[in-house]
Design an enzyme around this catalytic site. Sequence first.
Site, mmCIF file in Angstrom:
data_model
loop_
_atom_site.group_PDB
_atom_site.id
_atom_site.type_symbol
_atom_site.label_atom_id
_atom_site.label_comp_id
_atom_site.label_asym_id
_atom_site.label_seq_id
_atom_site.Cartn_x
_atom_site.Cartn_y
_atom_site.Cartn_z
ATOM 1 N N ALA A 15 10.570 9.960 16.198
ATOM 2 C CA ALA A 15 9.402 9.389 15.541
ATOM 3 C C ALA A 15 8.383 9.011 16.611
ATOM 4 C CB ALA A 15 9.794 8.170 14.708
ATOM 5 N N LYS A 16 7.171 8.739 16.184
ATOM 6 C CA LYS A 16 6.130 8.299 17.114
ATOM 7 C C LYS A 16 5.013 7.652 16.315
ATOM 8 C CE LYS A 16 5.500 8.544 21.660
ATOM 9 N NZ LYS A 16 6.555 8.434 22.684
#
Length: 424
Positions: free
Chosen positions: A113-114
Amino acid sequence: MSTPLSFVGTAPHSPWATYLSQVDRVVPYIGHLAKWVETLKRPKRALIVDVPIEMDDGSVRHFEGYRVQHNLSRGPGKGGIRFHPDVTLEEVMALSAWMTVKTAAVGLPFGGAKGGIRVDPSQLSIKELERMTRRYTSEIGLIIGPQRDIPAPDVNTNAQVMAWMMDTYSMNIGSTATGVVTGKPIHLGGSLGRVKATGRGVFVTGREAARRIGLSLQGARVAVQGLGNVGSTAAELFVAAGCKVVAMQDHTGTRVNPKGFDLDKLRAVQSAGGGVAAHPDGEAVDAESFWDVDCDILIPAALEGQIDAARANRIQARMVLEGANGPTLPEGDDVLRERGVLVVPDVICNAGGVTVSYFEWVQDFSSFFWTEDEINARLDKIMIDALAQIWNTADRHQITLRTATFAVACERILMSRQERGLYP
């Protein structure tokens, strides 16, 4: 095969296009799991949020924020939050995808994720920064959580930002949840060794790669782009191992010194608010000259998209250690391979940070904390073992370390996808 509408027209040198090219290159090496490869080409979930805040002067400004969960087949999402004026959804998508590969490459039970906000944080007061962080956290609170998605620091974010995020999330759910973020202050459940973990991982993988190609670190010349947390830590560890830093570059300038820089002086300059340009030693040169420096080890530890084909043709190093995410474009990779320059890719080279983030997450759940020596020993073992498996894969298929890393990681990700099946 259909193409997602939002990805049509992706620029050829965009981070997402780079990632897709890397996935395409790994398909011949994952056997029957290639059936599932489209899974890797689509983020599972992308959230765009409006972040309105009241400024100190009473006005209201709106900022655009993102949180992308690329793949959750192996566990909850894991990835940083960056505050930068150039943040885009496409960039965050690519960074989340690289996190998916990175966590799988070192065997962590996470997905990728980011997140980020398009903002120049240097233009905000500390109270404006806090209000923005808290509002953003509330907006993405729909999809984050200790067992869902765990943010961490990235460009222009730090332990204080993580403390605000943890507190905001905890207030919203009505109980303290230290495990919702990593990279926190030590007294709020942070882990010893976290601050230097990414740079330490660059050093450990670089040391092992140097040993395998017969490059002695004693007297080896190192060039570093980006002297933030990652680049400076890696530089210090290489100097301690007998190397000398002969070139440095950051947003303030570029300096070259064949005799080697005194890093204590750099720390003093940085403490005073300066950068490489203010270092008293060496010669100031233009930014492009950095890529012509005669060195043994090159460490790009700034932002993505730095090494294209033209720069790759100029690099003098025997080995490139990718401290940054996505610093080498696919055509640059091809040139470096043809020239016999070893590239230790970001998805293994800079995985030290997420590895110690995993340690922090585990410690938060158990409320039992390890010493820094224990942290470093565990980190070193994971990095060394992961690189050994990737190196063996590269030798077996006669492929680059990047493609080998993707092969090892994608096999793990897609096997999880296959075994979990499709719902409903």
